[in-house]
Design a protein around this motif. Structure first.
Motif, PDB file in Angstrom:
ATOM      1  N   LYS A  86     -34.001 -35.926 -68.668  1.00 16.58           N
ATOM      2  CA  LYS A  86     -34.077 -37.337 -68.267  1.00 16.58           C
ATOM      3  C   LYS A  86     -32.689 -37.973 -68.145  1.00 16.58           C
ATOM      4  O   LYS A  86     -32.537 -39.036 -67.556  1.00 16.58           O
ATOM      5  CB  LYS A  86     -34.883 -38.138 -69.298  1.00 16.58           C
ATOM      6  CG  LYS A  86     -36.332 -37.761 -69.378  1.00 16.58           C
ATOM      7  CD  LYS A  86     -37.110 -38.499 -68.354  1.00 16.58           C
ATOM      8  CE  LYS A  86     -38.598 -38.226 -68.557  1.00 16.58           C
ATOM      9  NZ  LYS A  86     -39.400 -39.001 -67.655  1.00 16.58           N
ATOM     10  N   GLU A  91     -33.692 -43.595 -66.090  1.00 15.97           N
ATOM     11  CA  GLU A  91     -35.044 -43.912 -66.544  1.00 15.97           C
ATOM     12  C   GLU A  91     -35.073 -43.933 -68.074  1.00 15.97           C
ATOM     13  O   GLU A  91     -34.550 -43.041 -68.729  1.00 15.97           O
ATOM     14  CB  GLU A  91     -35.992 -42.830 -66.017  1.00 15.97           C
ATOM     15  CG  GLU A  91     -37.439 -43.031 -66.347  1.00 15.97           C
ATOM     16  CD  GLU A  91     -38.295 -41.871 -65.818  1.00 15.97           C
ATOM     17  OE1 GLU A  91     -39.379 -41.672 -66.364  1.00 15.97           O
ATOM     18  OE2 GLU A  91     -37.863 -41.165 -64.898  1.00 15.97           O
ATOM     19  N   ALA A  92     -35.686 -44.959 -68.637  1.00 19.23           N
ATOM     20  CA  ALA A  92     -35.825 -45.043 -70.099  1.00 19.23           C
ATOM     21  C   ALA A  92     -36.988 -44.150 -70.527  1.00 19.23           C
ATOM     22  O   ALA A  92     -37.968 -43.977 -69.804  1.00 19.23           O
ATOM     23  CB  ALA A  92     -36.077 -46.481 -70.530  1.00 19.23           C
ATOM     24  N   LEU A  93     -36.860 -43.597 -71.692  1.00 13.65           N
ATOM     25  CA  LEU A  93     -37.896 -42.717 -72.232  1.00 13.65           C
ATOM     26  C   LEU A  93     -38.678 -43.492 -73.280  1.00 13.65           C
ATOM     27  O   LEU A  93     -38.093 -44.086 -74.191  1.00 13.65           O
ATOM     28  CB  LEU A  93     -37.252 -41.476 -72.856  1.00 13.65           C
ATOM     29  CG  LEU A  93     -38.187 -40.432 -73.435  1.00 13.65           C
ATOM     30  CD1 LEU A  93     -39.003 -39.775 -72.330  1.00 13.65           C
ATOM     31  CD2 LEU A  93     -37.392 -39.369 -74.172  1.00 13.65           C
ATOM     32  N   ILE A  94     -39.985 -43.515 -73.141  1.00 13.67           N
ATOM     33  CA  ILE A  94     -40.849 -44.187 -74.112  1.00 13.67           C
ATOM     34  C   ILE A  94     -41.439 -43.103 -75.005  1.00 13.67           C
ATOM     35  O   ILE A  94     -42.013 -42.124 -74.533  1.00 13.67           O
ATOM     36  CB  ILE A  94     -41.993 -44.962 -73.419  1.00 13.67           C
ATOM     37  CG1 ILE A  94     -41.439 -45.928 -72.358  1.00 13.67           C
ATOM     38  CG2 ILE A  94     -42.850 -45.677 -74.441  1.00 13.67           C
ATOM     39  CD1 ILE A  94     -40.552 -47.008 -72.904  1.00 13.67           C
ATOM     40  N   ASP A  96     -43.519 -42.268 -78.867  1.00 13.11           N
ATOM     41  CA  ASP A  96     -44.213 -42.657 -80.107  1.00 13.11           C
ATOM     42  C   ASP A  96     -43.686 -41.756 -81.194  1.00 13.11           C
ATOM     43  O   ASP A  96     -43.532 -40.548 -80.998  1.00 13.11           O
ATOM     44  CB  ASP A  96     -45.730 -42.463 -79.960  1.00 13.11           C
ATOM     45  CG  ASP A  96     -46.340 -43.443 -78.960  1.00 13.11           C
ATOM     46  OD1 ASP A  96     -45.861 -44.590 -78.904  1.00 13.11           O
ATOM     47  OD2 ASP A  96     -47.280 -43.049 -78.248  1.00 13.11           O
ATOM     48  N   CYS A 106     -43.627 -47.312 -81.415  1.00 12.17           N
ATOM     49  CA  CYS A 106     -43.228 -46.950 -80.065  1.00 12.17           C
ATOM     50  C   CYS A 106     -41.758 -47.324 -79.899  1.00 12.17           C
ATOM     51  O   CYS A 106     -41.315 -48.375 -80.385  1.00 12.17           O
ATOM     52  CB  CYS A 106     -44.091 -47.719 -79.069  1.00 12.17           C
ATOM     53  SG  CYS A 106     -43.803 -47.257 -77.357  1.00 12.17           S
ATOM     54  N   ALA A 107     -41.002 -46.452 -79.247  1.00 13.72           N
ATOM     55  CA  ALA A 107     -39.577 -46.703 -79.045  1.00 13.72           C
ATOM     56  C   ALA A 107     -39.217 -46.504 -77.583  1.00 13.72           C
ATOM     57  O   ALA A 107     -39.773 -45.648 -76.902  1.00 13.72           O
ATOM     58  CB  ALA A 107     -38.756 -45.769 -79.919  1.00 13.72           C
ATOM     59  N   ARG A 108     -38.262 -47.304 -77.160  1.00 13.99           N
ATOM     60  CA  ARG A 108     -37.715 -47.165 -75.802  1.00 13.99           C
ATOM     61  C   ARG A 108     -36.311 -46.592 -75.977  1.00 13.99           C
ATOM     62  O   ARG A 108     -35.441 -47.238 -76.541  1.00 13.99           O
ATOM     63  CB  ARG A 108     -37.675 -48.527 -75.124  1.00 13.99           C
ATOM     64  CG  ARG A 108     -37.121 -48.494 -73.751  1.00 13.99           C
ATOM     65  CD  ARG A 108     -37.070 -49.927 -73.195  1.00 13.99           C
ATOM     66  NE  ARG A 108     -36.399 -49.955 -71.929  1.00 13.99           N
ATOM     67  CZ  ARG A 108     -37.006 -49.926 -70.756  1.00 13.99           C
ATOM     68  NH1 ARG A 108     -38.327 -49.896 -70.707  1.00 13.99           N
ATOM     69  NH2 ARG A 108     -36.315 -49.945 -69.634  1.00 13.99           N
ATOM     70  N   ILE A 109     -36.114 -45.370 -75.466  1.00 15.72           N
ATOM     71  CA  ILE A 109     -34.838 -44.676 -75.647  1.00 15.72           C
ATOM     72  C   ILE A 109     -34.084 -44.721 -74.329  1.00 15.72           C
ATOM     73  O   ILE A 109     -34.563 -44.217 -73.314  1.00 15.72           O
ATOM     74  CB  ILE A 109     -35.065 -43.216 -76.100  1.00 15.72           C
ATOM     75  CG1 ILE A 109     -35.915 -43.177 -77.361  1.00 15.72           C
ATOM     76  CG2 ILE A 109     -33.731 -42.514 -76.322  1.00 15.72           C
ATOM     77  CD1 ILE A 109     -36.416 -41.810 -77.734  1.00 15.72           C
ATOM     78  N   GLU A 110     -32.902 -45.337 -74.360  1.00 16.90           N
ATOM     79  CA  GLU A 110     -32.113 -45.460 -73.135  1.00 16.90           C
ATOM     80  C   GLU A 110     -30.854 -44.609 -73.168  1.00 16.90           C
ATOM     81  O   GLU A 110     -30.333 -44.241 -72.137  1.00 16.90           O
ATOM     82  CB  GLU A 110     -31.760 -46.934 -72.905  1.00 16.90           C
ATOM     83  CG  GLU A 110     -32.993 -47.775 -72.637  1.00 16.90           C
ATOM     84  CD  GLU A 110     -32.677 -49.248 -72.465  1.00 16.90           C
ATOM     85  OE1 GLU A 110     -31.502 -49.628 -72.522  1.00 16.90           O
ATOM     86  OE2 GLU A 110     -33.643 -50.011 -72.267  1.00 16.90           O
ATOM     87  N   TYR A 112     -29.336 -41.137 -74.096  1.00 14.78           N
ATOM     88  CA  TYR A 112     -29.770 -39.778 -74.408  1.00 14.78           C
ATOM     89  C   TYR A 112     -28.615 -38.878 -74.826  1.00 14.78           C
ATOM     90  O   TYR A 112     -28.779 -37.685 -74.949  1.00 14.78           O
ATOM     91  CB  TYR A 112     -30.423 -39.114 -73.203  1.00 14.78           C
ATOM     92  CG  TYR A 112     -31.487 -39.896 -72.501  1.00 14.78           C
ATOM     93  CD1 TYR A 112     -31.536 -39.908 -71.125  1.00 14.78           C
ATOM     94  CD2 TYR A 112     -32.447 -40.582 -73.206  1.00 14.78           C
ATOM     95  CE1 TYR A 112     -32.514 -40.606 -70.452  1.00 14.78           C
ATOM     96  CE2 TYR A 112     -33.432 -41.288 -72.542  1.00 14.78           C
ATOM     97  CZ  TYR A 112     -33.462 -41.307 -71.171  1.00 14.78           C
ATOM     98  OH  TYR A 112     -34.428 -41.990 -70.501  1.00 14.78           O
TER      99      TYR A 112
END
Length: 190
Positions: A86, A91-94, A96, A106-110, A112
């Motif tokens: 990714k 694109e952000a990775l969502i 759990d 839930c986390a939004r990972i921007e 990497y």
């Protein structure tokens, strides 16, 4: 050539601290060479069998631990690979994740670029994705190699248990045969 046949003729006396059991061909010779009577020999063999069982329980516990550890490492490798795939897409990775037993978030990972890995003993370190992949690959290879050694140790141990059980049966049966022979001789003398 002579060294090869000599090495083939040698018997294994132990494997990683597990003593090898020797098959008893002639019980009478075994008893005289060991200096034991039948009851002492049976007690010694039963004790050895018990020791094998204790070692087997420890090895089986280690095997279960490794079999549980390998899928965890593979899962971590998959997560790092997903992050690397990714990377650069914007694109952000969502995701759990488990915060505590039975509690998820839930986390939004921007970002990497780095991941944190648990090393054990309440220690977590941050690694680049490449370093994490390298470390996890090495840990996976080590775990699989350890599992192979453990499986071989367990097979060796099971062979020793079988040999010891057969030896116990042979000594016991020899003793029964000797007692019957003595009784028949005493019965004929009367």
């Amino acid at each position: 050539m002579a060294s090869t046949s000599a090495s083939e003729a040698t018997t294994v006396t132990e494997r990683r601290g597990i003593p090898a059991a020797s098959f008893v061909e002639d019980v009478q010779t075994y008893l005289s060479q060991s200096g034991l009577d039948v009851n002492s020999a049976l007690a010694f063999l039963q004790e050895r069998l018990q020791q094998y069982r204790v070692v087997e329980m420890k090895l089986l516990a280690q095997q279960r631990d490794l079999q549980a550890k390998i899928p965890d490492i593979e899962k971590c490798l998959d997560v790092v690979a997903t992050l690397q795939a990714k990377k650069g897409t914007g694109e952000a990775l969502i995701a759990d994740f488990e915060v505590s037993e039975g509690i998820y978030s839930c986390a939004r990972i921007e970002d990497y670029d780095y991941v944190c890995l648990w090393l054990g003993a309440n220690v977590m370190l941050e690694y680049s994705c490449d370093e994490a992949t390298s470390l996890l690959q090495k840990n996976l290879e080590n775990a699989k190699a350890s599992l192979e050694i453990l499986v071989a140790d367990l097979q060796f141990l099971r062979d020793q248990v079988t040999i010891t059980q057969v030896t116990i049966a042979r000594v016991y049966n020899w003793d029964v045969h000797q007692r019957r022979a003595r009784q028949s001789v005493q019965g004929n003398d009367s």
